[in-house]
Design an enzyme around this catalytic site. Sequence first.
Site, PDB file in Angstrom:
ATOM      1  N   TYR A 147     -12.635   3.283  -7.539  1.00 37.08           N
ATOM      2  CA  TYR A 147     -13.096   2.445  -8.034  1.00 37.08           C
ATOM      3  C   TYR A 147     -14.567   2.257  -8.521  1.00 37.08           C
ATOM      4  O   TYR A 147     -15.141   2.456  -9.504  1.00 37.08           O
ATOM      5  CB  TYR A 147     -12.798   1.138  -7.659  1.00 37.08           C
ATOM      6  CG  TYR A 147     -12.938  -0.270  -8.369  1.00 37.08           C
ATOM      7  CD1 TYR A 147     -12.525  -0.616  -9.624  1.00 37.08           C
ATOM      8  CD2 TYR A 147     -14.120  -1.088  -8.142  1.00 37.08           C
ATOM      9  CE1 TYR A 147     -12.720  -1.617 -10.354  1.00 37.08           C
ATOM     10  CE2 TYR A 147     -14.522  -2.237  -8.851  1.00 37.08           C
ATOM     11  CZ  TYR A 147     -13.998  -2.378  -9.962  1.00 37.08           C
ATOM     12  OH  TYR A 147     -14.165  -3.613 -10.767  1.00 37.08           O
TER      13      TYR A 147
ATOM     14  N   LYS B  73     -16.710   3.254 -11.891  1.00 38.19           N
ATOM     15  CA  LYS B  73     -17.877   2.211 -12.225  1.00 38.19           C
ATOM     16  C   LYS B  73     -19.172   2.682 -12.453  1.00 38.19           C
ATOM     17  O   LYS B  73     -20.055   2.531 -13.420  1.00 38.19           O
ATOM     18  CB  LYS B  73     -17.957   0.782 -11.291  1.00 38.19           C
ATOM     19  CG  LYS B  73     -16.618   0.074 -11.712  1.00 38.19           C
ATOM     20  CD  LYS B  73     -16.297  -0.522 -12.917  1.00 38.19           C
ATOM     21  CE  LYS B  73     -15.134  -1.335 -12.905  1.00 38.19           C
ATOM     22  NZ  LYS B  73     -14.945  -2.049 -14.511  1.00 38.19           N
TER      23      LYS B  73
ATOM     24  N   ILE C 113     -17.494 -12.567  -8.131  1.00 40.39           N
ATOM     25  CA  ILE C 113     -17.240 -13.503  -8.993  1.00 40.39           C
ATOM     26  C   ILE C 113     -15.974 -14.316  -8.739  1.00 40.39           C
ATOM     27  O   ILE C 113     -14.844 -13.651  -8.254  1.00 40.39           O
ATOM     28  CB  ILE C 113     -17.108 -12.775 -10.484  1.00 40.39           C
ATOM     29  CG1 ILE C 113     -18.255 -12.205 -10.804  1.00 40.39           C
ATOM     30  CG2 ILE C 113     -16.944 -14.087 -11.574  1.00 40.39           C
ATOM     31  CD1 ILE C 113     -19.667 -12.847 -10.768  1.00 40.39           C
TER      32      ILE C 113
END
Length: 243
Positions: free
Chosen positions: A150, A154, A183
């Site tokens: 991941y 990114k 978040i």
Amino acid sequence: MSLKNKKVIITGATGGIGSSLVKKFIDSGSLVLATGTKEDKLSNLKSEFNNILTEKFNLSDHKNVEMFIENASNKLGGLDILINNAGITLDNISIRLTEENWKKVLDINLTSTFLMCKFAIKKMLKNKSGKIINITSIVGHTGNLGQANYSASKAGIVAFSKSLALEYAKKNININCVSPGFIKTEMTDKINEEFKKMLISKIPSGDLGTGEDVSNCVAFLASDMANYINGETIHVNGGMYMS
């Protein structure tokens, strides 16, 4: 910061950040086509926003990305803004991470972003303008335990976006990234409370961010107020990482 009547495609529109993006652009008067892989959540968006367009599409279907962009822009009546928000995680420590799961994450997060940008830019060149905002992640800058695939995907989006920005700046097409920290979403709601407390202790603002924090930043970059910002990454992480 007018976005009224702008034609916008948002990928990964059914997740926590995605739904905030949809709301922000709909509320700003944009014409939005939202895409995702979950039919029920797309239906929920249609119920919430009467004037939204939705289309179920799996970004791993690379051979049909060009057709998707063509159909989406036809439905919208053009294409002004592309927001690449879709992404997946398949976490494991590196020695246990399979090549298959490495490829799946790179395939959806990075290769699909490349293809979406490629075919969207062809539309934007005809309009002689456009904005692309690619959603990356704090871990693309810091790395993270169990997220080598991941993090790599990114980080790749950031470098890819800089290259695109160089290539199309003179064509009045701006490409930028927004890099969220941690978040409040369904994903972070599932985090163990002790681990969540540890995360929050590393955030100078002392709290997790919201989807609206991210969508506010994306809306700014999509607007004419950001016309002289290109190839940049704006970090939305409460000060957890400062580049």
